[in-house]
Structures are given as C-alpha cells and as structure tokens.
Design a protein around this motif. Structure first.
Motif, PDB file in Angstrom:
ATOM      1  N   CYS A 161      43.010 -25.577  30.643  1.00  0.00           N
ATOM      2  CA  CYS A 161      42.765 -24.143  30.541  1.00  0.00           C
ATOM      3  C   CYS A 161      42.483 -23.585  31.932  1.00  0.00           C
ATOM      4  O   CYS A 161      42.365 -24.330  32.901  1.00  0.00           O
ATOM      5  N   GLY A 162      42.364 -22.288  32.002  1.00  0.00           N
ATOM      6  CA  GLY A 162      42.049 -21.630  33.262  1.00  0.00           C
ATOM      7  C   GLY A 162      41.367 -20.312  32.977  1.00  0.00           C
ATOM      8  O   GLY A 162      41.417 -19.802  31.860  1.00  0.00           O
ATOM      9  N   ASP A 163      40.711 -19.750  33.997  1.00  0.00           N
ATOM     10  CA  ASP A 163      40.090 -18.439  33.819  1.00  0.00           C
ATOM     11  C   ASP A 163      40.807 -17.407  34.683  1.00  0.00           C
ATOM     12  O   ASP A 163      41.715 -17.730  35.450  1.00  0.00           O
ATOM     13  N   LYS A 164      40.394 -16.163  34.561  1.00  0.00           N
ATOM     14  CA  LYS A 164      41.059 -15.079  35.279  1.00  0.00           C
ATOM     15  C   LYS A 164      40.793 -15.107  36.776  1.00  0.00           C
ATOM     16  O   LYS A 164      41.522 -14.488  37.545  1.00  0.00           O
ATOM     17  N   ALA A 165      39.772 -15.867  37.214  1.00  0.00           N
ATOM     18  CA  ALA A 165      39.469 -16.001  38.637  1.00  0.00           C
ATOM     19  C   ALA A 165      40.323 -17.076  39.303  1.00  0.00           C
ATOM     20  O   ALA A 165      40.238 -17.288  40.507  1.00  0.00           O
ATOM     21  N   GLY A 166      41.128 -17.802  38.517  1.00  0.00           N
ATOM     22  CA  GLY A 166      41.997 -18.829  39.079  1.00  0.00           C
ATOM     23  C   GLY A 166      41.459 -20.241  38.974  1.00  0.00           C
ATOM     24  O   GLY A 166      42.114 -21.187  39.421  1.00  0.00           O
ATOM     25  N   ASN A 167      40.269 -20.427  38.393  1.00  0.00           N
ATOM     26  CA  ASN A 167      39.725 -21.767  38.183  1.00  0.00           C
ATOM     27  C   ASN A 167      40.477 -22.445  37.047  1.00  0.00           C
ATOM     28  O   ASN A 167      40.846 -21.803  36.066  1.00  0.00           O
ATOM     29  N   LYS A 168      40.692 -23.747  37.183  1.00  0.00           N
ATOM     30  CA  LYS A 168      41.391 -24.513  36.159  1.00  0.00           C
ATOM     31  C   LYS A 168      40.521 -25.699  35.768  1.00  0.00           C
ATOM     32  O   LYS A 168      39.758 -26.214  36.573  1.00  0.00           O
ATOM     33  N   ASN A 169      40.645 -26.114  34.523  1.00  0.00           N
ATOM     34  CA  ASN A 169      39.860 -27.245  34.061  1.00  0.00           C
ATOM     35  C   ASN A 169      40.625 -27.996  32.979  1.00  0.00           C
ATOM     36  O   ASN A 169      41.583 -27.494  32.410  1.00  0.00           O
ATOM     37  N   ARG A 212      32.613 -27.275  22.239  1.00  0.00           N
ATOM     38  CA  ARG A 212      31.192 -26.900  22.280  1.00  0.00           C
ATOM     39  C   ARG A 212      30.999 -25.670  23.156  1.00  0.00           C
ATOM     40  O   ARG A 212      31.612 -25.560  24.215  1.00  0.00           O
ATOM     41  N   LYS A 213      30.105 -24.791  22.729  1.00  0.00           N
ATOM     42  CA  LYS A 213      29.840 -23.557  23.479  1.00  0.00           C
ATOM     43  C   LYS A 213      29.318 -23.843  24.885  1.00  0.00           C
ATOM     44  O   LYS A 213      29.515 -23.055  25.803  1.00  0.00           O
ATOM     45  N   SER A 214      28.644 -24.969  25.068  1.00  0.00           N
ATOM     46  CA  SER A 214      28.041 -25.305  26.356  1.00  0.00           C
ATOM     47  C   SER A 214      29.049 -25.870  27.363  1.00  0.00           C
ATOM     48  O   SER A 214      28.734 -26.009  28.541  1.00  0.00           O
ATOM     49  N   ARG A 215      30.248 -26.182  26.930  1.00  0.00           N
ATOM     50  CA  ARG A 215      31.240 -26.784  27.827  1.00  0.00           C
ATOM     51  C   ARG A 215      31.805 -25.755  28.802  1.00  0.00           C
ATOM     52  O   ARG A 215      32.000 -24.594  28.469  1.00  0.00           O
ATOM     53  N   TYR A 216      32.107 -26.209  29.996  1.00  0.00           N
ATOM     54  CA  TYR A 216      32.647 -25.365  31.058  1.00  0.00           C
ATOM     55  C   TYR A 216      33.952 -24.706  30.625  1.00  0.00           C
ATOM     56  O   TYR A 216      34.224 -23.554  30.962  1.00  0.00           O
ATOM     57  N   SER A 217      34.775 -25.394  29.865  1.00  0.00           N
ATOM     58  CA  SER A 217      36.070 -24.857  29.435  1.00  0.00           C
ATOM     59  C   SER A 217      35.940 -23.771  28.372  1.00  0.00           C
ATOM     60  O   SER A 217      36.856 -22.967  28.200  1.00  0.00           O
ATOM     61  N   HIS A 218      34.843 -23.752  27.640  1.00  0.00           N
ATOM     62  CA  HIS A 218      34.682 -22.804  26.534  1.00  0.00           C
ATOM     63  C   HIS A 218      34.891 -21.369  26.999  1.00  0.00           C
ATOM     64  O   HIS A 218      35.652 -20.613  26.391  1.00  0.00           O
ATOM     65  N   HIS A 219      34.230 -20.981  28.095  1.00  0.00           N
ATOM     66  CA  HIS A 219      34.347 -19.589  28.549  1.00  0.00           C
ATOM     67  C   HIS A 219      35.769 -19.268  29.015  1.00  0.00           C
ATOM     68  O   HIS A 219      36.243 -18.147  28.879  1.00  0.00           O
ATOM     69  N   MET A 220      36.455 -20.270  29.571  1.00  0.00           N
ATOM     70  CA  MET A 220      37.828 -20.055  30.040  1.00  0.00           C
ATOM     71  C   MET A 220      38.758 -19.735  28.872  1.00  0.00           C
ATOM     72  O   MET A 220      39.546 -18.792  28.933  1.00  0.00           O
ATOM     73  N   ILE A 221      38.664 -20.523  27.824  1.00  0.00           N
ATOM     74  CA  ILE A 221      39.527 -20.316  26.663  1.00  0.00           C
ATOM     75  C   ILE A 221      39.183 -18.991  25.989  1.00  0.00           C
ATOM     76  O   ILE A 221      40.081 -18.224  25.618  1.00  0.00           O
ATOM     77  N   LYS A 222      37.892 -18.703  25.879  1.00  0.00           N
ATOM     78  CA  LYS A 222      37.477 -17.453  25.235  1.00  0.00           C
ATOM     79  C   LYS A 222      37.918 -16.241  26.065  1.00  0.00           C
ATOM     80  O   LYS A 222      38.363 -15.233  25.527  1.00  0.00           O
ATOM     81  N   GLU A 223      37.823 -16.337  27.391  1.00  0.00           N
ATOM     82  CA  GLU A 223      38.175 -15.229  28.294  1.00  0.00           C
ATOM     83  C   GLU A 223      39.677 -14.934  28.307  1.00  0.00           C
ATOM     84  O   GLU A 223      40.092 -13.786  28.268  1.00  0.00           O
ATOM     85  N   THR A 224      40.496 -15.977  28.358  1.00  0.00           N
ATOM     86  CA  THR A 224      41.939 -15.769  28.520  1.00  0.00           C
ATOM     87  C   THR A 224      42.721 -15.871  27.214  1.00  0.00           C
ATOM     88  O   THR A 224      43.847 -15.385  27.140  1.00  0.00           O
ATOM     89  N   GLY A 225      42.155 -16.535  26.220  1.00  0.00           N
ATOM     90  CA  GLY A 225      42.878 -16.723  24.967  1.00  0.00           C
ATOM     91  C   GLY A 225      44.040 -17.687  25.089  1.00  0.00           C
ATOM     92  O   GLY A 225      44.995 -17.618  24.315  1.00  0.00           O
ATOM     93  N   GLU A 226      43.946 -18.623  26.039  1.00  0.00           N
ATOM     94  CA  GLU A 226      45.014 -19.596  26.257  1.00  0.00           C
ATOM     95  C   GLU A 226      44.449 -21.001  26.419  1.00  0.00           C
ATOM     96  O   GLU A 226      43.359 -21.184  26.953  1.00  0.00           O
ATOM     97  N   TYR A 227      45.210 -21.976  25.969  1.00  0.00           N
ATOM     98  CA  TYR A 227      44.938 -23.381  26.289  1.00  0.00           C
ATOM     99  C   TYR A 227      46.204 -24.178  26.045  1.00  0.00           C
ATOM    100  O   TYR A 227      47.137 -23.709  25.392  1.00  0.00           O
ATOM    101  N   VAL A 228      46.219 -25.382  26.600  1.00  0.00           N
ATOM    102  CA  VAL A 228      47.348 -26.294  26.402  1.00  0.00           C
ATOM    103  C   VAL A 228      46.793 -27.606  25.860  1.00  0.00           C
ATOM    104  O   VAL A 228      45.850 -28.169  26.422  1.00  0.00           O
ATOM    105  N   ILE A 229      47.377 -28.074  24.759  1.00  0.00           N
ATOM    106  CA  ILE A 229      47.056 -29.401  24.233  1.00  0.00           C
ATOM    107  C   ILE A 229      48.058 -30.361  24.856  1.00  0.00           C
ATOM    108  O   ILE A 229      49.266 -30.233  24.652  1.00  0.00           O
ATOM    109  N   ASN A 230      47.541 -31.318  25.638  1.00  0.00           N
ATOM    110  CA  ASN A 230      48.366 -32.304  26.330  1.00  0.00           C
ATOM    111  C   ASN A 230      48.167 -33.655  25.657  1.00  0.00           C
ATOM    112  O   ASN A 230      47.039 -34.181  25.646  1.00  0.00           O
ATOM    113  N   LEU A 231      49.226 -34.216  25.079  1.00  0.00           N
ATOM    114  CA  LEU A 231      49.106 -35.517  24.438  1.00  0.00           C
ATOM    115  C   LEU A 231      48.861 -36.581  25.506  1.00  0.00           C
ATOM    116  O   LEU A 231      49.252 -36.423  26.662  1.00  0.00           O
TER     117      LEU A 231
END
Length: 192
Positions: A22-30, A52-71
């Motif tokens: 995932c990534g956020d609008k500031a350009g951070n990726k995780n 989990r709400k406490s995870r660093y990625s949570h805000h990124m997914i919530k902010e951008t509405g995007e994620y990638v599931i990588n097998l």
C-alpha cells in the motif's frame, strides 16, 4: 467423543500467507503480511483484507482506498515473515527484504515485482469489526508473472510453490491431490 472444547477462536486453517502492499498520498509505501484475506465474490471479483487499526499500513489503505494482495512463494517465505513482524514506521521493508515496488494501474499502492500474482484492489467498504478493520474491495487488475505459465498459457500455481500459514507457522502447499469436480468426473473407457 474424543474432542476437546476450546474457547471461541478462529480455527480456519491453513490460510493464505500474502503480502499486502500500500501507499499513502505523501508517497510513503509499505508492505505487511496478512493471513486474514480471501475471496468474497466472483462477479464482480471482490476480496478482503483485515488489518489491525494500530498497524502502520492501516492509515494508508484507509486514506487512499487502495491495496495490492501479493501472493507469496517458498522463496519469499523469509520476506513474508519479516514484513509481518517489523513496522514500516521504523524501516523501509521493501529495501530491507530486497523487494521491488512497481506501479501497475493504481495511483498509490505498488505491486511487489517478485510476487507471482499481484491483485490490485479498490476499497468499496470498511467494516470495523473489533481488533481489525475489514477492507472489502473490488479487484481492479490482476498481474501474473509469465514464468509461472504452463505450455497452454494457463497460470501454474504449483510452479510458484505457494505458502500458507497455520498456527504461527508457514507451510508449503505440497502435492496436488485433485481438481474441482474430480469426485464426480466420469472415467474414460479404454478402447481395446
């Protein structure tokens, strides 16, 4: 009856062990590891991941509405574990695990180039469920690595050596024991 009764818990095992990028609008990726993921609809193609709400990625997914599931694969087992036990707040997990973020069709969430299959997702709904929020998403695109294609052009998952997660451990998937419908398939009569 020789069964023990346990307290309520999730005993649906094994589960897919995937890396979610995932990534956020500031350009951070995780990237994080998830086992709480799966298919919820085939038409339209929809999946979910619970984070989990406490995870660093949570805000990124919530902010951008995007994620990638990588097998994941047996070759990616160490990276899969590492990105699940370290926080992206503290280090660049892509760099640490020599994973290559590549952009597909999404604006913020990269794919992992080393993954055999990358499923790009657009969040449709967020369900707050307690310890985790479930991000329900439509599949926007699927990218599959050509090196795992068979001679007929079909993706051969067994070539990728996928891994699964069960009770805190990772396992290879083992040998194929059948295909959908094999239990009712008519046997071909031999001609003499």
């Amino acid at each position: 009856m020789a069964k023990q009764q346990w307290k309520p818990g999730n005993m649906l095992y094994p589960l897919p062990a995937v890396m979610v990028s995932c990534g956020d609008k500031a350009g951070n990726k995780n990237v994080l590891t998830a086992a709480w993921t799966g298919t919820i609809c085939s038409d339209p193609a929809m999946v979910y991941v619970s984070v989990r709400k406490s995870r660093y990625s949570h805000h990124m997914i919530k902010e951008t509405g995007e994620y990638v599931i990588n097998l994941t694969t047996e070759a990616l087992a160490k990276a899969t574990d590492f990105v699940g036990v370290r926080s992206g707040k503290d280090l660049d997990k892509f760099k640490e695990m020599h994973l290559t973020p590549v952009m597909g069709t999404l604006k913020y969430a990269p794919m992992i180039d080393e993954s055999p299959v990358c499923i790009e997702c657009i969040v449709e709904q967020v369900m707050e469920l307690g310890s985790h929020d479930m991000f329900i998403a439509k599949v926007k695109s699927v990218f599959a690595d050509e090196k795992y294609m068979d001679k007929s052009g079909k993706f051969d998952l067994a070539k990728a050596n996928p891994i699964v997660y069960s009770h805190g451990q990772y396992f290879g998937m083992g040998k194929k024991i059948g295909k959908f419908g094999f239990s009712v398939e008519k046997k071909k009569k031999s001609v003499r």
